[in-house]
Design a protein around this motif. Sequence first.
Motif, PDB file in Angstrom:
ATOM      1  N   VAL A   1       0.838  -1.200   0.000  1.00  0.00           N
ATOM      2  CA  VAL A   1       0.000   0.000   0.000  1.00  0.00           C
ATOM      3  C   VAL A   1       0.874   1.250   0.000  1.00  0.00           C
ATOM      4  N   TYR A   2       1.865   1.279   0.869  1.00  0.00           N
ATOM      5  CA  TYR A   2       2.727   2.461   0.942  1.00  0.00           C
ATOM      6  C   TYR A   2       3.457   2.697  -0.389  1.00  0.00           C
ATOM      7  N   TYR A   3       3.809   1.622  -1.074  1.00  0.00           N
ATOM      8  CA  TYR A   3       4.438   1.765  -2.380  1.00  0.00           C
ATOM      9  C   TYR A   3       3.505   2.488  -3.350  1.00  0.00           C
ATOM     10  N   PHE A   4       2.243   2.091  -3.371  1.00  0.00           N
ATOM     11  CA  PHE A   4       1.315   2.651  -4.341  1.00  0.00           C
ATOM     12  C   PHE A   4       0.905   4.087  -4.012  1.00  0.00           C
ATOM     13  N   ILE A   5       0.978   4.460  -2.750  1.00  0.00           N
ATOM     14  CA  ILE A   5       0.675   5.869  -2.423  1.00  0.00           C
ATOM     15  C   ILE A   5       1.965   6.688  -2.333  1.00  0.00           C
ATOM     16  N   GLN A   6       3.076   6.054  -2.751  1.00  0.00           N
ATOM     17  CA  GLN A   6       4.375   6.721  -2.895  1.00  0.00           C
ATOM     18  C   GLN A   6       4.979   7.182  -1.577  1.00  0.00           C
ATOM     19  N   PHE A   7       4.652   6.473  -0.496  1.00  0.00           N
ATOM     20  CA  PHE A   7       5.341   6.687   0.781  1.00  0.00           C
ATOM     21  C   PHE A   7       6.464   5.642   0.840  1.00  0.00           C
TER      22      PHE A   7
ATOM     23  N   ASP B   1       9.628   5.421   1.891  1.00  0.00           N
ATOM     24  CA  ASP B   1      10.364   5.095   3.115  1.00  0.00           C
ATOM     25  C   ASP B   1       9.552   4.159   4.005  1.00  0.00           C
ATOM     26  N   HIS B   2       8.252   4.445   4.131  1.00  0.00           N
ATOM     27  CA  HIS B   2       7.374   3.576   4.929  1.00  0.00           C
ATOM     28  C   HIS B   2       7.259   2.194   4.298  1.00  0.00           C
ATOM     29  N   ALA B   3       7.240   2.166   2.964  1.00  0.00           N
ATOM     30  CA  ALA B   3       7.151   0.881   2.261  1.00  0.00           C
ATOM     31  C   ALA B   3       8.372   0.022   2.567  1.00  0.00           C
ATOM     32  N   VAL B   4       9.558   0.613   2.484  1.00  0.00           N
ATOM     33  CA  VAL B   4      10.786  -0.131   2.759  1.00  0.00           C
ATOM     34  C   VAL B   4      10.798  -0.644   4.199  1.00  0.00           C
ATOM     35  N   THR B   5      10.374   0.188   5.131  1.00  0.00           N
ATOM     36  CA  THR B   5      10.346  -0.212   6.550  1.00  0.00           C
ATOM     37  C   THR B   5       9.460  -1.439   6.751  1.00  0.00           C
ATOM     38  N   SER B   6       8.269  -1.417   6.163  1.00  0.00           N
ATOM     39  CA  SER B   6       7.334  -2.535   6.326  1.00  0.00           C
ATOM     40  C   SER B   6       7.842  -3.791   5.633  1.00  0.00           C
ATOM     41  N   LEU B   7       8.373  -3.641   4.434  1.00  0.00           N
ATOM     42  CA  LEU B   7       8.844  -4.799   3.679  1.00  0.00           C
ATOM     43  C   LEU B   7      10.073  -5.427   4.331  1.00  0.00           C
ATOM     44  N   GLU B   8      10.984  -4.604   4.834  1.00  0.00           N
ATOM     45  CA  GLU B   8      12.159  -5.165   5.517  1.00  0.00           C
ATOM     46  C   GLU B   8      11.766  -5.820   6.842  1.00  0.00           C
ATOM     47  N   ALA B   9      10.741  -5.280   7.502  1.00  0.00           N
ATOM     48  CA  ALA B   9      10.235  -5.933   8.726  1.00  0.00           C
ATOM     49  C   ALA B   9       9.651  -7.303   8.384  1.00  0.00           C
TER      50      ALA B   9
ATOM     51  N   ARG C   1       9.184  -6.426  -4.456  1.00  0.00           N
ATOM     52  CA  ARG C   1       8.580  -5.137  -4.122  1.00  0.00           C
ATOM     53  C   ARG C   1       9.635  -4.174  -3.584  1.00  0.00           C
ATOM     54  N   LEU C   2      10.639  -4.696  -2.882  1.00  0.00           N
ATOM     55  CA  LEU C   2      11.733  -3.839  -2.422  1.00  0.00           C
ATOM     56  C   LEU C   2      12.539  -3.298  -3.607  1.00  0.00           C
ATOM     57  N   VAL C   3      12.786  -4.141  -4.609  1.00  0.00           N
ATOM     58  CA  VAL C   3      13.493  -3.685  -5.810  1.00  0.00           C
ATOM     59  C   VAL C   3      12.714  -2.546  -6.472  1.00  0.00           C
ATOM     60  N   CYS C   4      11.388  -2.738  -6.620  1.00  0.00           N
ATOM     61  CA  CYS C   4      10.548  -1.710  -7.248  1.00  0.00           C
ATOM     62  C   CYS C   4      10.578  -0.405  -6.450  1.00  0.00           C
ATOM     63  N   THR C   5      10.483  -0.534  -5.126  1.00  0.00           N
ATOM     64  CA  THR C   5      10.441   0.654  -4.270  1.00  0.00           C
ATOM     65  C   THR C   5      11.760   1.405  -4.317  1.00  0.00           C
ATOM     66  N   LEU C   6      12.856   0.672  -4.190  1.00  0.00           N
ATOM     67  CA  LEU C   6      14.173   1.313  -4.181  1.00  0.00           C
ATOM     68  C   LEU C   6      14.514   1.909  -5.538  1.00  0.00           C
ATOM     69  N   GLN C   7      13.988   1.320  -6.585  1.00  0.00           N
ATOM     70  CA  GLN C   7      14.179   1.899  -7.920  1.00  0.00           C
ATOM     71  C   GLN C   7      13.492   3.260  -8.016  1.00  0.00           C
ATOM     72  N   GLU C   8      12.290   3.370  -7.437  1.00  0.00           N
ATOM     73  CA  GLU C   8      11.586   4.653  -7.421  1.00  0.00           C
ATOM     74  C   GLU C   8      12.346   5.685  -6.578  1.00  0.00           C
ATOM     75  N   MET C   9      13.008   5.197  -5.552  1.00  0.00           N
ATOM     76  CA  MET C   9      13.771   6.088  -4.671  1.00  0.00           C
ATOM     77  C   MET C   9      15.149   6.419  -5.240  1.00  0.00           C
ATOM     78  N   LYS C  10      15.491   5.770  -6.383  1.00  0.00           N
ATOM     79  CA  LYS C  10      16.807   5.932  -6.999  1.00  0.00           C
ATOM     80  C   LYS C  10      17.932   5.533  -6.035  1.00  0.00           C
ATOM     81  N   ALA C  11      17.642   4.554  -5.202  1.00  0.00           N
ATOM     82  CA  ALA C  11      18.640   4.019  -4.264  1.00  0.00           C
ATOM     83  C   ALA C  11      19.286   2.799  -4.928  1.00  0.00           C
ATOM     84  N   GLU C  12      20.227   3.051  -5.842  1.00  0.00           N
ATOM     85  CA  GLU C  12      20.756   2.004  -6.720  1.00  0.00           C
ATOM     86  C   GLU C  12      21.481   0.895  -5.964  1.00  0.00           C
ATOM     87  N   SER C  13      22.295   1.263  -4.988  1.00  0.00           N
ATOM     88  CA  SER C  13      23.066   0.251  -4.272  1.00  0.00           C
ATOM     89  C   SER C  13      22.154  -0.723  -3.536  1.00  0.00           C
ATOM     90  N   GLU C  14      21.173  -0.169  -2.805  1.00  0.00           N
ATOM     91  CA  GLU C  14      20.226  -1.020  -2.077  1.00  0.00           C
ATOM     92  C   GLU C  14      19.384  -1.848  -3.038  1.00  0.00           C
TER      93      GLU C  14
END
Length: 296
Positions: free
Chosen positions: A192-198, A200-208, A230-243
């Motif tokens: 959900v957080y991914y789709f509403i573009q939050f 950071d919250h998405a990564v926190t929930s997915l890593e948990a 889903r983490l790959v998709c989220t981090l790609q949107e965040m342009k966090a290439e290493s993660e």
Amino acid sequence: NVSHQQLVFEEVGNSDLETLFIDLFNCLVRNQMLEAKQKLDEIEHNYSIQMESPIAEISYYLLVCIYQLKSWQFNEAQEIRELFIHSFAKLIDKSFLPIELQRYYYFYEGLRLNLATSYLESINSYQKYLALEHSDAKMNVMVEGYIALNYICLSQYESALKLIDSALDKTKKLPLNQQGNKIQLLYFKGFVYYFIQFYDHAVTSLEAALISLEDYPEMEAEFRLIIHYRLVCTLQEMKAESEKETYLDAFYFSLIAKLQSNRPILKNEYLPIAELFVLFSEKGELEKAELLLATL
């Protein structure tokens, strides 16, 4: 005055078979499809369903339909519905039926209606399930997850998050060995957080959710790949290439582990595999790309 229908459905069933049905239902709700198939095979090998009580027969066909719907065998499920369930579904008053049979029916209807994109009707059926008087609190929390999925499909993200948080609170009150469902709930929350573009919250929930997998390895086959995706998709949107690269490689190695364990690829894993095949191809990692392609 007792109706003919009540007399038919009050016949005593086979207690061993009923226990198998309950175990099968638990596997299906948890999406443990390999174990569910083993239970179905055991039932078909050891019992002649047509010789059992009407309750047992209807229970069996409802459970088979749930299995088929979750396996995307839609034509087969529709055929069984028309042959064995349609008349039963017309029964207006189901309150006199055994609780377990009602549970199978309302869950089946919730699943069928969700797949038919009748999301509000699906929620209504799942809520009828939750209204039944039974003691399986863990299963109720899991069904709330299915309701949350309907809210997500309706783009009612606020309602979905509210229900997910409520279900997570209920999960924390269960014994530790029964809290594995929080992985699904945390995944939905991240989704959900991914789709509403939050993000950071998405990564926190997915890593948990990933961390929790270490405590509940029985959830591994269903969730590890899609959480990594889903983490790959989220981090790609965040342009966090290493993660992103870290989780892209984690997806690849998790896929290899799954294939080596002879676990089937789930229907909701094919799209992630296809999309990440493209990513690996674009990066020139052709060996990894070829493995993903061979899986499709």
